[in-house]
Scaffold this motif. Structure first.
Motif, PDB file in Angstrom:
ATOM      1  N   LEU A  87       0.843  -1.191   0.000  1.00  0.00           N
ATOM      2  CA  LEU A  87       0.000   0.000   0.000  1.00  0.00           C
ATOM      3  C   LEU A  87       0.877   1.239   0.000  1.00  0.00           C
ATOM      4  CD1 LEU A  87      -2.843  -0.853   2.564  1.00  0.00           C
ATOM      5  CD2 LEU A  87      -2.893  -1.058   0.072  1.00  0.00           C
ATOM      6  N   LEU A  88       0.464   2.220  -0.789  1.00  0.00           N
ATOM      7  CA  LEU A  88       1.180   3.490  -0.862  1.00  0.00           C
ATOM      8  C   LEU A  88       0.456   4.548  -0.036  1.00  0.00           C
ATOM      9  CD1 LEU A  88       2.138   3.716  -4.649  1.00  0.00           C
ATOM     10  CD2 LEU A  88       3.733   3.652  -2.736  1.00  0.00           C
ATOM     11  N   GLN A  89       1.194   5.217   0.817  1.00  0.00           N
ATOM     12  CA  GLN A  89       0.650   6.290   1.638  1.00  0.00           C
ATOM     13  C   GLN A  89       0.046   7.375   0.754  1.00  0.00           C
ATOM     14  OE1 GLN A  89       3.350   7.510   4.774  1.00  0.00           O
ATOM     15  NE2 GLN A  89       2.801   9.647   4.496  1.00  0.00           N
ATOM     16  N   GLY A  90      -1.232   7.732   1.030  1.00  0.00           N
ATOM     17  CA  GLY A  90      -1.897   8.776   0.266  1.00  0.00           C
ATOM     18  C   GLY A  90      -2.646   8.276  -0.952  1.00  0.00           C
ATOM     19  N   PHE A  91      -2.581   6.964  -1.234  1.00  0.00           N
ATOM     20  CA  PHE A  91      -3.274   6.398  -2.380  1.00  0.00           C
ATOM     21  C   PHE A  91      -4.385   5.462  -1.909  1.00  0.00           C
ATOM     22  CE2 PHE A  91       0.592   7.931  -4.199  1.00  0.00           C
ATOM     23  CZ  PHE A  91       0.284   8.258  -5.507  1.00  0.00           C
ATOM     24  N   GLY A  96      -2.848 -14.054   9.110  1.00  0.00           N
ATOM     25  CA  GLY A  96      -4.197 -14.022   9.665  1.00  0.00           C
ATOM     26  C   GLY A  96      -4.743 -12.616   9.798  1.00  0.00           C
ATOM     27  N   GLN A  97      -3.864 -11.615   9.823  1.00  0.00           N
ATOM     28  CA  GLN A  97      -4.310 -10.237   9.980  1.00  0.00           C
ATOM     29  C   GLN A  97      -4.738  -9.637   8.637  1.00  0.00           C
ATOM     30  OE1 GLN A  97      -0.898  -8.429  12.023  1.00  0.00           O
ATOM     31  NE2 GLN A  97      -2.034  -8.541  13.930  1.00  0.00           N
ATOM     32  N   THR A  98      -5.679  -8.697   8.726  1.00  0.00           N
ATOM     33  CA  THR A  98      -6.165  -8.007   7.531  1.00  0.00           C
ATOM     34  C   THR A  98      -5.474  -6.661   7.384  1.00  0.00           C
ATOM     35  OG1 THR A  98      -8.020  -7.175   8.841  1.00  0.00           O
ATOM     36  CG2 THR A  98      -8.431  -9.109   7.470  1.00  0.00           C
ATOM     37  N   ILE A  99      -5.436  -6.191   6.149  1.00  0.00           N
ATOM     38  CA  ILE A  99      -4.782  -4.916   5.834  1.00  0.00           C
ATOM     39  C   ILE A  99      -5.710  -4.094   4.961  1.00  0.00           C
ATOM     40  CG2 ILE A  99      -2.772  -3.830   4.752  1.00  0.00           C
ATOM     41  CD1 ILE A  99      -1.308  -6.528   5.115  1.00  0.00           C
ATOM     42  N   GLY A 100      -5.961  -2.848   5.358  1.00  0.00           N
ATOM     43  CA  GLY A 100      -6.733  -1.927   4.524  1.00  0.00           C
ATOM     44  C   GLY A 100      -8.219  -1.900   4.782  1.00  0.00           C
ATOM     45  N   GLU A 101      -8.696  -2.594   5.841  1.00  0.00           N
ATOM     46  CA  GLU A 101     -10.132  -2.661   6.065  1.00  0.00           C
ATOM     47  C   GLU A 101     -10.736  -1.329   6.517  1.00  0.00           C
ATOM     48  OE1 GLU A 101      -8.093  -3.454   9.805  1.00  0.00           O
ATOM     49  OE2 GLU A 101      -7.867  -4.256   7.802  1.00  0.00           O
ATOM     50  N   THR A 102     -10.040  -0.615   7.397  1.00  0.00           N
ATOM     51  CA  THR A 102     -10.607   0.657   7.871  1.00  0.00           C
ATOM     52  C   THR A 102     -10.588   1.712   6.772  1.00  0.00           C
ATOM     53  OG1 THR A 102      -8.450   1.247   8.813  1.00  0.00           O
ATOM     54  CG2 THR A 102     -10.044   0.230  10.279  1.00  0.00           C
ATOM     55  N   ALA A 122     -13.992   3.539   5.420  1.00  0.00           N
ATOM     56  CA  ALA A 122     -14.042   4.997   5.584  1.00  0.00           C
ATOM     57  C   ALA A 122     -13.968   5.726   4.245  1.00  0.00           C
ATOM     58  CB  ALA A 122     -12.899   5.458   6.486  1.00  0.00           C
ATOM     59  N   GLY A 123     -13.704   4.980   3.163  1.00  0.00           N
ATOM     60  CA  GLY A 123     -13.556   5.614   1.856  1.00  0.00           C
ATOM     61  C   GLY A 123     -12.368   6.546   1.822  1.00  0.00           C
ATOM     62  N   ASP A 124     -11.328   6.181   2.569  1.00  0.00           N
ATOM     63  CA  ASP A 124     -10.179   7.065   2.740  1.00  0.00           C
ATOM     64  C   ASP A 124      -8.956   6.481   2.034  1.00  0.00           C
ATOM     65  OD1 ASP A 124      -8.735   9.200   3.609  1.00  0.00           O
ATOM     66  OD2 ASP A 124      -8.729   8.647   5.736  1.00  0.00           O
ATOM     67  N   THR A 125      -7.945   7.330   1.863  1.00  0.00           N
ATOM     68  CA  THR A 125      -6.673   6.858   1.315  1.00  0.00           C
ATOM     69  C   THR A 125      -5.844   6.232   2.428  1.00  0.00           C
ATOM     70  OG1 THR A 125      -5.683   9.045   1.675  1.00  0.00           O
ATOM     71  CG2 THR A 125      -6.643   8.605  -0.504  1.00  0.00           C
ATOM     72  N   ALA A 126      -4.846   5.472   2.050  1.00  0.00           N
ATOM     73  CA  ALA A 126      -3.991   4.820   3.037  1.00  0.00           C
ATOM     74  C   ALA A 126      -3.176   5.869   3.791  1.00  0.00           C
ATOM     75  CB  ALA A 126      -3.063   3.825   2.349  1.00  0.00           C
TER      76      ALA A 126
END
Length: 218
Positions: free
Chosen positions: A29-33, A66-72, A76-80
């Motif tokens: 994941l890229l910060q801000g994208f 087992g952990q998820t990434i990017g769910e919040t 939230a419809g937000d960028t990383a």
């Protein structure tokens, strides 16, 4: 992304996703994208970190199987807000939006898990805003300057300080100009230098201990 026990992705949900393999050093994941997938780490390891304008990185957490990434960010419809880098050869399950929402709808434990994550994120955000709005823009900038001195005293940048201040860029620049006039900071383009760090720390301590509305001039 927390250290508590993570819900297991049901097979009927996993079948809707795509398995992807990543090598060490690849960026997930890229910060801000924005990314329209939610990832479940099947094997390997990943690191979450914040990238400063200077290029310096601050490691925040480690992602394990087992952990998820990017769910919040998805909900939230937000960028990383941070970067995610693969630190060991890894396999991840990339879930499309419909599959992730189905998981939330059908799995009460997972829905509760996601709600906790969102609540934590909103609480942290509201706490920052509450603290920030109680201060003037100039006071906020001084606090951010002190924090930057703690983390990277030799690499302080305007964008780094302005990022978490609830004010327009014009107001932030005015506040910075005021700090420059008071001799608290020197500006050379986008980079900032502090000639007297102990003075900055002392003023911040006085600010929070007395709650007064303006800084001392000496």
């Amino acid at each position: 992304m927390q250290s508590e026990e993570w819900p297991v992705c049901p097979k009927q949900i996993a079948r809707q996703g795509v398995l992807r393999t990543y090598e060490k050093g690849e960026t997930l994941l890229l910060q801000g994208f924005r990314d329209r997938h939610v990832f479940v780490l099947q094997s390997g390891q990943a690191c979450v970190y914040r990238l400063q304008p200077s290029g310096r990185r601050y490691n925040l957490s480690t992602i394990t199987p087992g952990q998820t990434i990017g769910e919040t960010e998805f909900l939230a419809g937000d960028t990383a807000p941070n970067m995610v880098e693969i630190t060991q050869p890894s396999t991840l399950l990339a879930l499309p939006p419909d599959a992730f929402l189905q998981w939330v709808k059908e799995d009460g434990d997972f829905a509760l898990h996601v709600m906790k994550l969102l609540a934590t994120r909103l609480s942290e955000l509201s706490g920052r805003v509450a603290k920030s709005t109680a201060l003037t823009v100039e006071q906020n900038l001084l606090v951010q300057l002190a924090a930057a001195l703690e983390n990277s005293p030799d690499e302080i940048w305007k964008e780094q300080l302005f990022h978490d201040i609830p004010a327009t860029r014009r107001s932030c620049n005015r506040a910075l100009h005021s700090l420059v006039e008071k001799g608290l900071v020197q500006a050379q383009g986008q980079r900032l230098y502090v000639p007297d760090a102990p003075r900055v720390f002392r003023l911040c301590k006085e600010l929070f201990s007395t709650g007064r509305g303006e800084f001392a001039q000496n």
